[in-house]
Design a protein around this motif. Sequence first.
Motif, short mmCIF file in Angstrom:
data_model
loop_
_atom_site.label_atom_id
_atom_site.label_comp_id
_atom_site.label_asym_id
_atom_site.label_seq_id
_atom_site.Cartn_x
_atom_site.Cartn_y
_atom_site.Cartn_z
N SER A 179 7.80 0.16 -10.45
CA SER A 179 7.59 -0.45 -10.18
C SER A 179 9.19 0.03 -9.41
CB SER A 179 7.38 -1.39 -9.37
OG SER A 179 5.69 -0.89 -9.42
N LEU A 235 1.75 -0.32 -12.72
CA LEU A 235 2.10 -0.40 -11.49
C LEU A 235 3.00 0.54 -11.23
CD1 LEU A 235 2.35 -4.36 -11.73
CD2 LEU A 235 0.69 -2.78 -10.96
N ASN A 272 4.11 1.52 -7.97
CA ASN A 272 4.44 0.94 -6.28
C ASN A 272 6.09 1.91 -5.59
OD1 ASN A 272 4.22 -1.53 -8.05
ND2 ASN A 272 5.18 -2.25 -5.84
N GLN A 273 6.45 2.30 -4.38
CA GLN A 273 7.62 2.09 -4.12
C GLN A 273 8.12 2.96 -5.48
OE1 GLN A 273 8.56 0.49 -1.75
NE2 GLN A 273 6.77 -0.69 -1.51
N ASP A 323 -1.80 0.87 -8.71
CA ASP A 323 -0.73 0.56 -7.74
C ASP A 323 -0.09 1.58 -7.54
OD1 ASP A 323 -0.13 0.28 -5.55
OD2 ASP A 323 0.96 -2.06 -5.94
N ILE A 324 -0.58 2.30 -7.09
CA ILE A 324 0.73 3.44 -6.39
C ILE A 324 0.55 3.46 -5.08
CG2 ILE A 324 -0.12 4.95 -8.35
CD1 ILE A 324 -2.58 6.28 -6.56
N SER A 325 1.47 1.95 -4.24
CA SER A 325 1.35 2.03 -2.85
C SER A 325 2.81 2.74 -2.97
CB SER A 325 1.22 0.94 -3.05
OG SER A 325 0.36 -0.16 -2.96
N ASN A 326 3.20 3.36 -1.33
CA ASN A 326 4.06 3.13 -1.51
C ASN A 326 4.90 4.43 -1.82
OD1 ASN A 326 4.15 1.23 1.00
ND2 ASN A 326 4.14 0.21 -0.59
N CYS A 327 4.48 5.75 -2.11
CA CYS A 327 5.09 6.49 -2.62
C CYS A 327 5.25 7.92 -2.33
CB CYS A 327 4.18 6.15 -4.48
SG CYS A 327 4.42 5.55 -5.11
N ASN A 360 0.81 5.04 1.82
CA ASN A 360 0.90 6.59 1.79
C ASN A 360 1.23 7.28 2.56
OD1 ASN A 360 2.36 6.76 -1.50
ND2 ASN A 360 0.02 5.47 -1.45
#
Length: 158
Positions: free
Chosen positions: A21, A47, A49-50, A70-74, A96
């Motif tokens: 991350s 993880l 993310n970001q 977790d692949i959030s905010n990419c 996303n």
Amino acid sequence: MENYTSDSSDSDSSLRTLDLSYLSLDDEIMDKQFLNIKCPEHVDTLLLNQNRFTSLPISINRFISLNLLDISNCGLTELPNFWKDCPLTCLIAKHNNLTNDGLAKDFENLANLRELNLSGNRLTEFPNQVLDLTVLRYLYLGGNRINEITQDIWKLQR
């Protein structure tokens, strides 16, 4: 780049987490990193993310024991059907740029998925492919542009 694993203090632990991350990884860098990871079959929590990638590299298929991703905010614009033979139970892809066209057409390979978070994306329609997730317990779709929920939503009562 350091690889963090939750078993660093207990060598008998079965949980292994790879935390990549907040590294500003883009599509090209990420694919190279995934190919260089030793023993990806031992990682069950990934993880990512970001970071700054628009799609997942094909080399993610090397993580055959993955339970949580977790692949959030990419900045993801697509979520392909990459998880063949993967025991994924939790997929977090919130915040996303995913649209209905960017989602895999089916989630048939996600037979173990219990939690799916697609909140904060650009979905305009309820993603009907989630209706086939027979063990799904938690579904997060808030913060999208969905105006109508399918009448088949009752199928999620399983």
